[in-house]
Design a protein around this motif. Structure first.
Motif, PDB file in Angstrom:
ATOM      1  N   VAL A 128     -21.551 -25.685 -37.377  1.00  0.00           N
ATOM      2  CA  VAL A 128     -22.849 -25.096 -36.325  1.00  0.00           C
ATOM      3  C   VAL A 128     -24.021 -24.708 -37.586  1.00  0.00           C
ATOM      4  O   VAL A 128     -23.895 -24.130 -38.401  1.00  0.00           O
ATOM      5  N   ARG A 135     -22.677 -29.795 -35.132  1.00  0.00           N
ATOM      6  CA  ARG A 135     -23.201 -31.043 -35.502  1.00  0.00           C
ATOM      7  C   ARG A 135     -21.949 -31.795 -36.254  1.00  0.00           C
ATOM      8  O   ARG A 135     -21.116 -31.012 -36.732  1.00  0.00           O
ATOM      9  N   GLY A 193     -33.555 -34.653 -34.660  1.00  0.00           N
ATOM     10  CA  GLY A 193     -32.907 -33.485 -35.176  1.00  0.00           C
ATOM     11  C   GLY A 193     -31.695 -33.674 -35.952  1.00  0.00           C
ATOM     12  O   GLY A 193     -30.746 -32.839 -36.067  1.00  0.00           O
ATOM     13  N   ILE A 227     -26.682 -25.214 -33.560  1.00  0.00           N
ATOM     14  CA  ILE A 227     -26.264 -26.332 -32.968  1.00  0.00           C
ATOM     15  C   ILE A 227     -25.057 -26.901 -33.442  1.00  0.00           C
ATOM     16  O   ILE A 227     -24.947 -27.166 -34.842  1.00  0.00           O
ATOM     17  N   GLN A 236     -23.877 -33.414 -29.082  1.00  0.00           N
ATOM     18  CA  GLN A 236     -24.055 -33.305 -27.597  1.00  0.00           C
ATOM     19  C   GLN A 236     -24.153 -34.887 -26.980  1.00  0.00           C
ATOM     20  O   GLN A 236     -24.418 -35.794 -27.482  1.00  0.00           O
ATOM     21  N   PRO A 238     -26.712 -33.601 -33.996  1.00  0.00           N
ATOM     22  CA  PRO A 238     -26.581 -32.387 -32.960  1.00  0.00           C
ATOM     23  C   PRO A 238     -25.238 -33.298 -32.079  1.00  0.00           C
ATOM     24  O   PRO A 238     -25.290 -34.441 -31.754  1.00  0.00           O
ATOM     25  N   ASP A 275     -28.413 -23.896 -37.442  1.00  0.00           N
ATOM     26  CA  ASP A 275     -29.475 -23.588 -36.612  1.00  0.00           C
ATOM     27  C   ASP A 275     -28.863 -23.542 -35.308  1.00  0.00           C
ATOM     28  O   ASP A 275     -29.451 -23.552 -34.208  1.00  0.00           O
TER      29      ASP A 275
END
Ligand code: ADP
Ligand code: ASP
Ligand code: MG
Length: 613
Positions: free
Chosen positions: A497, A503, A530, A501, A468, A466, A499
């Motif tokens: 992207v 990545r 994740g 999110i 972030q 992910p 699901d």
């Protein structure tokens, strides 16, 4: 009269005759009016032999017992050399690390030096004795006294640390080659000797695989301003001086662990150009950077991530004023980089990002300490700063972030690493430090000084992390907790992207011995954090060029990539810092890669080196 620390490596003390020859050299140095501490390694391949014995008994020997075993090698040499000196009429005394008081962390097999007692050493020196000290070993005094070792090749580190503690005039490392060469003469016989090299360059070379000096020895020399020279124990040739700027005064307490980071640096004048989905085959990076250098565009960081399927992403940063030119050149070359047989519409897409900044932490103390990079990522995460690109070298970690977040990032890093604003940058060049500075006037060196090969690395790739703040911190924090040092770290440019999110993939290299356990550990936490798959490739080689003169010289990277392309060597990963460029290639092509790059930069001399057996 000078106080000198001399260190003799395994080959130099490999037989009775060699020990007697060393005794003669020591004796001559004393007769010339100097005081001497001599640090020695185990004889010849003794340490390898002891490791082999242990492995015959256990596939995973206890680390405390390993230290107990390996430290015996050096103990043989100190006794024999002292006897040889006494035979010449030279008063001498042997001492183990514990007897001297070389106090280390309690970390068996890779202990760092905390401090060195000088009382006993000084007393013997003042009594006119040569003190012969066992290299590579120390003692931990946390709780009960234990024998520790510093890690393979660690006698260099013992010698330089003793020189720092005694404030010796200089430290001489005697070995089986005439000094520091442009590459390993065992792989390229035409490697050339250098008269001098900066500590910054040598730190990179040593940590990228040039075995001639233990990187931690270079780190101590740099931090404490110890004049350091590497010479042949077979001849009287002057060898190679490792030079450094005058350091700020440092305490000798916590010698190797005091300050991992010396400076927080930043550059807000940066822009990023990425070329997404280019074919994974030899020659792509060479064409791109060849064209870029013909247009005189100077690139800063270059990053190529591990290929996904059969395509790669390549990204680089430039200073803002030349962004337009860099973008134009990249856009012009992009069509030629699409696969000619089966071009797809999304191949070689050019992506430009304007408002970025580069923030870096720099310092020799981060070598082999995985927690330092992890702390940087954690600090940025806590400050809510997302990391777009990561580029690492042994002495620097640089992150590309959004320009609007630069101030926040720098302030957070300064407070985390206790760096005052406006401090001196770690890479600053100053007066060259040698016993006789007039011998060495600073000169502008060729862009590439040396080439190194590391065949002991494995690559891990984590898919679909992910994107972030905090992900890099979690990942490298975990690795640090398991004491796994990470070398090259590369984050993919491509963001997908899944699901809902966004990545990215992230790839990094670790020591081969840590590969399997790192994979296992990261796979176990995959669901929780994740990410999807963790892929391990152990059959890699890393080949690197190093040189302070490559700063501001367009074309150096292109030349390296072209040499590889010409020999059909595919580049799997690229990572750069200001003074080095590293490429990961297939393991079986490693030696060839080193040889063709060494030749491409015209580093070969006319003389051939033969390394004594
Ligand atoms: P010692 O036992 O004296 O510590 P090492 O084997 O640890 O010696 O280091 C010396 C060896 O380092 C040389 O024999 C050479 O093969 C290797 N080496 C690798 N890169 C370089 C380089 N750039 N310059 C000189 N030697 C190098
Ligand atoms: N004898 C140790 C080794 O072989 C330490 C050294 O020689 O530097 O690694
Ligand atoms: Mg060595």
């Amino acid at each position: 009269m000078a106080l000198i620390v001399q260190k003799y490596g395994g080959t130099s003390v490999g037989s009775v005759e060699r020990i007697q020859a060393v005794a003669q050299r020591v004796y001559k140095t004393v007769k010339a009016g100097n005081s001497l501490v001599v640090v020695v390694s185990a004889m010849g391949k003794t340490t390898d032999g002891l490791v082999k014995l242990a492995n015959e008994i256990s596939s995973n020997p206890n680390r405390r017992e390993m230290d107990m075993l390996l430290s015996t090698g050096e103990q043989v040499t100190i006794a024999l050399l002292s006897m040889a000196l006494q035979e010449l009429g030279q008063p001498a005394i042997s001492m183990t690390g514990a007897q001297v008081g070389i106090v280390t962390e309690a970390e068996h097999s890779r202990a760092r030096i905390l401090h060195i007692e000088t009382t006993r050493l000084t007393r013997y020196i003042n009594a006119g004795k040569v003190v012969v000290v066992a290299g590579f070993q120390g003692t931990s005094n946390a709780g009960e006294m234990e024998i520790t070792t510093l890690g393979r090749g660690g006698s260099d580190t013992s010698a330089v640390a003793i020189a720092a503690a005694l404030q010796a005039n200089f430290c001489e490392i005697y070995t089986d080659v005439p000094g520091i060469l442009t590459t390993d003469p065992r792989l390229v016989a035409e490697a050339q000797l250098m008269d001098d090299i900066t500590c910054d360059e040598m730190l990179e070379l040593a940590s990228l695989g040039a075995k001639v000096l233990h990187p931690r020895a270079v780190e101590i020399a740099r931090n404490y301003g110890v004049p350091l020279v590497v010479r042949s124990s077979w001849t009287d040739a002057p060898g190679t001086w490792v030079t450094s700027a005058k350091p700020q005064g440092r305490s000798l307490i916590n010698l190797e662990i005091a300050r991992p980071v010396d400076a927080v640096e930043f550059d807000t004048d940066q822009a990023k150009v990425a070329l997404l989905r280019v074919p994974d085959k030899p020659g792509v990076a060479a064409r791109l950077f060849g064209e870029i250098s013909r247009q005189k565009v100077d690139v800063d960081l270059i990053i190529q991530s591990v290929h996904e399927g059969n395509s790669n992403d390549i990204a680089f940063t430039v200073t803002t004023p030349i962004l337009k030119r860099a973008e134009a050149v990249t856009a012009a070359i992009a069509p030629a980089l699409r696969s000619q047989s089966n071009p797809k519409s999304d191949e070689a897409e050019v992506m430009v990002e304007h408002n970025i900044a580069k923030v870096s932490i720099a310092g020799a103390g981060m070598i082999g300490r995985p927690g330092v990079a992890a702390k940087m990522f954690a600090t940025l995460a806590e400050a809510g700063v997302n990391i777009q690109m990561i580029s690492t070298s042994e002495v620097k970690v640089s992150c590309v972030v959004d320009a609007a977040e630069c101030d926040r990032a720098v302030n957070a890093l300064r407070s985390a690493f206790e760096i005052e604003a406006g401090g001196q940058g770690a890479g600053s060049r100053g007066e060259l430090l040698t016993p006789n500075s007039s011998l060495l006037t600073p000169h502008s060196p060729p862009p590439v000084r040396g080439v190194a090969l590391d065949l002991n690395q494995a690559r891990l790739a984590i898919r679909q992390l992910p994107d972030q703040p905090g992900m890099a911190a979690k990942l490298f924090g975990l690795l640090a907790q398991h004491n796994i040092s990470v070398d090259m770290i590369i984050q993919s440019q491509r963001c997908r992207v899944i699901d809902g999110i966004p990545r990215r993939d992230i790839a990094f290299t670790v020591s081969r011995i840590d590969g399997e356990s790192a994979k296992k550990m990261l796979t176990q936490v995959a669901a929780e954090l994740g990410w999807s798959e963790v892929v391990l490739d152990s059959a890699i080689a890393k080949v690197s060029i190093v040189g302070a003169g490559m700063v501001g010289q367009p074309g150096v990277a292109a030349k390296m990539f072209e040499a590889l392309a010409e020999h059909q060597i595919n580049i799997q990963m690229i990572a750069t810092s200001e003074i080095k460029i590293s490429c990961v290639v297939a393991q079986e092509q490693g030696v060839k890669a080193l040889q063709v790059i060494h030749a491409a930069f015209g580093l070969a001399g006319s003389e051939k080196f033969v390394v004594p057996a």
